[in-house]
Design an enzyme around this catalytic site. Structure first.
Site, short mmCIF file in Angstrom:
data_model
loop_
_atom_site.label_atom_id
_atom_site.label_comp_id
_atom_site.label_asym_id
_atom_site.label_seq_id
_atom_site.Cartn_x
_atom_site.Cartn_y
_atom_site.Cartn_z
N ASP B 134 0.85 -1.19 0.00
CA ASP B 134 0.00 0.00 0.00
C ASP B 134 0.89 1.24 0.00
OD1 ASP B 134 -1.86 -2.00 0.35
OD2 ASP B 134 -2.96 -0.97 1.95
N LYS B 196 -6.92 3.68 -2.84
CA LYS B 196 -7.23 3.59 -1.41
C LYS B 196 -7.35 5.01 -0.87
CE LYS B 196 -4.86 2.06 2.87
NZ LYS B 196 -3.72 1.30 3.44
N LYS B 225 -10.14 0.55 -1.95
CA LYS B 225 -9.99 0.24 -0.52
C LYS B 225 -10.37 1.45 0.32
CE LYS B 225 -6.56 -1.17 2.99
NZ LYS B 225 -5.22 -1.74 3.24
#
Lengths: 265, 265
Positions: B134, B196, B225
């Site tokens: 991430d 995200k 996300k």
């Protein structure tokens, strides 16, 4: 504070001995004998501007703000400009030929990257022109007593820095007084140049008591940097009086001019 | 929201074309044609547990808490455990042989490390056993329109990931709606797997409106996300209904059990 925790010279010596033994058990031997707790006298003749790391670390900072930061640092002759690694090359170019240093941050602000990545980030920063590296310790590892891990993390960055200034950020707001003492001892044993209170992103900044404690532990032959929440001249001077030899702040201009700075690092 | 900003298909196509031209001017050509704004239908049969990245990123986390995190992830069959890089090897060892992935964070949480360091951190994380990365974008560079820089930053991490899942954290609380759209397009163009919302350290978390917008932009062939401030089942389900296909939370157990989680990421 010292009385509360019985942090007298004997206690400090015991702490040092205990940590030295913990490291020795991991096969780590210290290169030089360490002195802790020597007397430190604040030099009142040093101008506050020359102690300021003029700092802008917010994630949404555009490049043009780094230009302004550097111009201010040159105008006020601050110690350094402190920027995120992505802006080191830019700041170093702007400051070239001046006495203002380029400072950056390593493993920042969580301190939870691997030691290898802290080392690589340090080398990359030096290659981009950084003069000073403010690294964050592995906070969680200090808290659970993994002292050799914390020591190796610092000493590897010190080695990677090839003689440039390394400041060790303890993130004091997450630590007990005893953990602060242990962090200071480990930073000094590992050959760092400064201990530093805060990232400014960890929910708490420099406290006078912590500066006094950190200065007491590291003695006179190491720097202490107060950072986080220092926004005016009076606060900065109190930090210096308590033992700080460097001030990290985004409010450097306000501190020098005697005005009130905006909220922020 | 779409009406306010006139974010209809034509506008989205124009944004995409404009960014594509900006990249082409920098000599960057896209490998595959992109589709933006396709219809996405939430699959209501997928259990919420299988969408959760069970997360602990606080800087003072000791190793023993990572053990607990992994045990919970195995018991509830979460999608992954998400930990700081320093704990990837530990988590990967605990999760070995299971279907629970090891996820970590790159350039976290400020996104302001150099692209080279993000690449090296990615390689180090893979070597330590990470399955999912991430990464945080260069937020300041997106805000000042340095789109090629943002694109290169992402595409270099995607390349370094060697086929592993890359999620691109936009830190939506620092962005305008238009910047969120541009960030999504750049992430998709660069070959990332997910967009995200938040680091959880940037002062704001996932907003339903932002999830809906991100899902609209990236269409059905990319993950979204939602992360930051998701502490109960009802909130998690609203995120899924708005288009989230992954939930980042430290409250994974509470979300599955239907209880209220504690404050935190």
């Amino acid at each position: 504070m010292r009385d509360d925790l019985k942090m007298d010279q004997q206690w400090l010596d015991e702490q040092t001995e205990e940590l030295g033994e913990a490291l020795a058990q991991q096969g780590l031997s210290l290169a030089v004998p360490m002195l802790f707790g020597q007397r430190y006298d604040t030099d009142k003749d040093v101008p506050i501007a020359s102690m300021i790391d003029h700092t802008q670390l917010k994630p949404d900072t555009p490049a043009r703000e780094i230009d302004v930061l550097c111009q201010e640092a040159l105008a006020y002759q601050f110690a350094s400009v402190c920027v995120n690694p992505r802006y080191v090359a830019l700041a170093a170019a702007k400051l070239q030929g001046s006495s203002v240093k380029t400072c950056t941050v390593i493993g920042f602000p969580l301190g939870a990257s691997t030691t290898l990545v802290k080392v690589l980030e340090s080398r990359d920063a030096l290659a981009n022109g950084a003069d000073e590296l403010d690294m964050v310790i592995a906070v969680g590892r200090l808290k659970e007593g993994a002292y050799a891990d914390v020591y190796r993390d610092i000493s590897n960055v010190v080695e990677a820095a090839s003689g440039r200034v390394v400041k060790v950020i303890l993130e004091t707001s997450l630590l007990t007084k005893e953990e602060i003492v242990k962090g200071c001892i480990l930073a000094k044993m590992a050959g760092a140049d400064f201990v530093k209170t805060s990232t400014g992103f960890g929910g708490g900044g420099a406290a006078i008591d912590d500066i006094r404690l950190m200065r007491h532990v590291v003695g006179s032959d190491m720097g202490v940097k107060a950072s986080g929440g220092i926004r005016d001249r009076a606060t900065a001077l109190r930090m210096v009086e308590a033992g700080a030899s460097r001030i990290g702040a985004s409010a450097g201009v306000a501190i020098v001019e005697g005005a009130q700075g905006k909220a922020g690092y």
